[in-house]
Design an enzyme around this catalytic site. Structure first.
Site, short mmCIF file in Angstrom:
data_model
loop_
_atom_site.label_atom_id
_atom_site.label_comp_id
_atom_site.label_asym_id
_atom_site.label_seq_id
_atom_site.Cartn_x
_atom_site.Cartn_y
_atom_site.Cartn_z
CB CYS A 2 -0.89 0.16 1.17
SG CYS A 2 -2.08 -1.20 1.42
NE ARG A 27 4.49 1.70 -0.29
CZ ARG A 27 5.47 1.53 0.47
NH1 ARG A 27 6.73 1.63 -0.25
NH2 ARG A 27 5.35 0.71 1.44
CD1 TRP A 76 -0.32 -5.86 -3.59
CD2 TRP A 76 -0.24 -6.54 -1.50
NE1 TRP A 76 -0.11 -7.19 -3.71
CE2 TRP A 76 0.04 -7.90 -2.30
CE3 TRP A 76 -0.29 -6.86 -0.22
CZ2 TRP A 76 0.51 -9.05 -1.80
CZ3 TRP A 76 -0.03 -7.98 0.43
CH2 TRP A 76 0.39 -9.08 -0.32
CG ASN A 102 1.99 0.81 4.03
OD1 ASN A 102 1.79 -0.41 3.67
ND2 ASN A 102 3.26 1.15 3.91
N GLY A 103 0.19 -1.09 6.33
CA GLY A 103 0.69 -2.14 7.52
C GLY A 103 -0.43 -3.06 7.79
CD GLU A 485 17.07 -11.31 -10.01
OE1 GLU A 485 16.70 -12.10 -9.09
OE2 GLU A 485 16.52 -10.33 -10.47
CE LYS A 489 13.10 -9.39 -11.97
NZ LYS A 489 14.00 -9.26 -10.76
CD GLU A 492 9.49 -10.33 -10.05
OE1 GLU A 492 8.90 -9.74 -9.08
OE2 GLU A 492 10.55 -9.92 -10.30
CG HIS A 508 19.28 -36.06 -8.27
ND1 HIS A 508 19.48 -37.35 -8.09
CD2 HIS A 508 20.46 -35.23 -8.73
CE1 HIS A 508 20.94 -37.38 -8.24
NE2 HIS A 508 21.22 -36.28 -8.47
CE LYS A 607 11.16 -1.79 -6.43
NZ LYS A 607 11.85 -2.62 -7.42
C1 AGP Z 1 12.38 -8.84 -7.63
O1 AGP Z 1 12.04 -8.47 -8.66
C2 AGP Z 1 11.26 -8.62 -6.63
N1 AGP Z 1 10.19 -7.70 -6.47
C3 AGP Z 1 11.36 -9.07 -4.89
O2 AGP Z 1 11.68 -10.57 -5.03
C4 AGP Z 1 12.26 -8.44 -4.17
O3 AGP Z 1 13.74 -8.74 -4.46
C5 AGP Z 1 12.21 -8.70 -2.78
O4 AGP Z 1 10.74 -8.79 -2.24
C6 AGP Z 1 12.98 -8.32 -1.59
O5 AGP Z 1 12.93 -6.58 -1.51
P1 AGP Z 1 13.98 -5.88 -1.09
O6 AGP Z 1 15.12 -5.94 -1.72
O7 AGP Z 1 13.38 -4.59 -0.96
O8 AGP Z 1 14.09 -6.09 0.62
#
Ligand code: AGP
Length: 612
Positions: A2, A27, A76, A102-103, A485, A489, A492, A508, A607
């Site tokens: 949020c 967010r 969110w 937010n929270g 990674e 990417k 997501e 395995h 984010k």
């Molecule tokens: C990656 O593309 C994501 N947005 C997510 O995995 C992110 O790296 C993770 O939430 C950690 O966030 P931070 O680096 O702000 O702690």
């Protein structure tokens, strides 16, 4: 999750709130809303389900809502489905108190029960409505003003919050409170702002205040006052933000993600320049002395998501160059485990946002044990940056796209710098090797730039696989870290199921998933492991896989096995992730675009993950 914003001043609030929310939409984006009040405290609340666009339409881009003081929210969902009813702001029954949050309020059920007994009723499924009505209850019961009512509510609730509250009786004022959720405040030229993150207010002011845990603030056009939980006024100094406002705009790119991918050479060059002086690595601004570095027994890296993947790459590099044992841990697991740490361990926390709830909780747990902590963080003044013993800032600038690219790349650079310096200080490498590693690091931005100039092949290839059901990434050693990674990417932002596998582990279990035409991406940047991974690629090819190979120039024999080969410039093998990740970022981006998705705002994600 949020995003919240607030504004009070001489101009109409609604357009300013919408503009700020647009910068925070990363967010959360399942609903949005705002409350704007006029000089008499008469408040209008407008909410809309869906992206911010819906709220913009509903308010005629803010022009239809009048008043110079307001709060806004982009959501969110955590408690209650995305709907207009559950969208913020939330209000008390007579509109005396209006707030955005937010929270998570963990004991919201208990609070609702208590308030029901006092004749309060609830219209939404949210936890936020509970705290709004709790503030209203204390406000009316004790009649001691907003700061007192909020402080009483803060003592009563458990959980995390960044709260912005307006009271009908206090027109032109916004009250804020914070615990474990980010919030910044700025004031300039007779106007005051608050927001969850810097980009939302950057065009108005560069001087921001960080409100601490269990602190409150009162914003008015004249300025801002801060209070502790006892209601006493406290002094705060502002911090000057050096990011420029343009950095938070798309600058001609179709999406923030594409822009941020292209900003990587600069972000990496800036991060290198912050620590390399006259050809040597200088960590004095981080606060790590040679003595500290010589004394480290073990390094434990703790992070989430992509930041965890940086840790995976860093493990190989630090162990290989500096010969220090390294453990890499997911913060969400680490925080709930018995961790047998030793006094001379160094625990490194990696986080772009500096607000990830699990990483922050893990940091606090380690600090309680008195173990030395180092944070690698992008957002200046964020909670993790403030609470760790030492901070190494990445200079990626504001990252808006949910999928990290440039922050990931700068985190890698910081981990290389640490590895090289640890190796030198501990006598594991000589001067000549030290200088050549630094020279190699300094050449990375140019090599990254070259890769970005040749992206059309990747775009073409991505479009071919936009309808894939499953995609696998395989590699060994550092290449496995790159695969993790690349796979994250892709999944997501394209919603294609994808897995990264250590190539040797395929047989395995996972190899049973390979069907005719399944795309398998092999990453092969490490000379010693090249033949081994080729063998694993041959194994999947003979079961029908279509092979993409990603390697460095020189390894041309890969073309005998792979159906499609991508080359990255040569570099020291330890630093290969910085180059190899770029084609994988581009591939994910173009797959997402080819599927007609919005890569900047993937479904179900936000984010900054400030909840558990
Ligand atoms: C990656 O593309 C994501 N947005 C997510 O995995 C992110 O790296 C993770 O939430 C950690 O966030 P931070 O680096 O702000 O702690």
């Amino acid at each position: 999750m949020c995003g919240i914003v607030g504004f009070t001043g001489k101009r109409q609030a609604a357009p300013i709130l919408l503009d700020g929310l647009a910068k925070l939409e990363y967010r959360g984006y399942d609903s949005a809303g705002m409350a704007v009040s006029d000089e008499n405290g008469k408040t209008e609340v407008v909410k809309a389900k869906g992206r911010l666009r819906a709220l913009e339409e509903k308010t005629d881009n803010g022009l239809a809502v009048k008043g110079c003081c307001g709060i806004g929210h982009t959501r969110w969902a955590t408690h209650g489905e995305p709907s207009e009813e559950n969208a913020h702001p939330h209000v008390s029954d007579d509109m005396s108190v209006v707030a955005v949050h937010n929270g998570i309020i963990e004991n919201y059920q208990e609070i609702k029960e208590k308030l029901r007994k006092k004749n309060y009723s609830f219209y939404s499924q949210t936890d936020t409505e509970a705290i709004v009505k709790l503030i209203d209850y204390y406000y009316k019961k004790y009649n001691a003003g907003p700061v007192d009512a909020i402080a009483k509510a803060m003592v009563r609730v458990r959980g995390s919050y960044a709260l912005a509250v307006m009271f009908k009786d206090y027109p032109g004022e916004i009250y804020a409170a914070r615990k474990d959720s980010p919030m910044i405040i700025g004031t300039e030229n007779g106007e005051s702002y608050l927001a969850s993150d810097v980009p939302a207010i950057l065009k108005h002011t560069r001087n921001v205040y960080y409100i601490g845990n269990l602190e409150m603030a009162r914003l008015s056009p004249e300025g801002v006052e801060f209070y502790n939980i006892d209601g006493d006024i406290i002094e705060k100094k502002y911090v000057e933000i050096i990011w420029d406002a343009e950095a938070a705009e798309k600058g001609g790119f179709a999406h923030f993600m594409l822009k941020e991918i292209h900003e990587q050479p600069k972000a990496v060059a800036d991060t290198l320049a912050s620590a390399v002086k006259d050809g040597r690595i200088d960590l004095s601004s981080v606060g790590l002395t040679d003595e500290d570095m010589k004394g480290i027994g073990q390094i434990i890296i703790v992070a989430c998501g992509s930041s965890y993947h940086v840790g995976m790459a860093a493990q190989y590099v630090i162990e290989d160059l500096a010969h220090i044992p390294v453990r890499v841990e997911l913060a969400s697991e680490f925080r709930y485990r018995t961790n047998l740490l030793k006094d001379n361990d160094l625990v490194v926390f990696i986080s772009q946002s500096g607000e990830t709830a699990d990483t922050l909780a893990a940091l606090r747990a380690v600090k309680e044990q008195g173990i030395n902590t180092l944070a690698i963080v992008n957002v200046v003044g964020s909670s993790i940056a403030r609470e760790a013993d030492n901070v190494f800032y990445t200079l990626a600038g504001p990252e808006i796209a949910v999928a990290t690219t440039k922050a990931y790349s700068t985190q890698l650079i910081v981990s290389y710098l640490l590895a090289v310096q640890l190796a030198m200080v501990r006598g594991e490498i000589d001067e000549e090797r030290y200088s050549s590693l630094i020279a190699e690091l300094m050449s990375l931005p140019e090599k990254m730039q070259k890769l970005l100039e040749n992206k059309e092949r990747i775009q073409w290839f991505a479009a071919k696989f936009a309808n894939a059901k499953d995609i696998f990434f395989i590699g060994r050693g550092i290449d496995y870290a790159i695969c993790l990674e690349g796979s994250l990417k892709l999944k997501e932002i394209s919603y294609i199921h994808s897995e990264a596998y250590a190539a040797g582990e395929l047989k395995h279990g996972t190899i049973s998933l390979i069907e005719e035409g399944t795309l398998v991406v092999g990453v092969l940047t490490q000379k010693e492991l090249f033949e081994k991974t080729i063998s694993n690629m041959v194994e999947v090819k003979s079961r029908g896989a279509y092979l993409m190979g990603l390697t460095t120039y020189g390894h041309y024999s890969l073309e005998d096995t792979a159906d499609f080969t991508v080359y990255v410039p040569q570099t020291d093998e330890h630093f290969a992730p910085s180059l190899a990740v770029i084609p994988l970022q581009l591939m994910s981006y173009y797959v997402s675009v080819a599927k007609g998705l919005d890569p900047d705002k993937p479904r179900n994600l936000a984010k900054s993950v400030t909840v558990e």
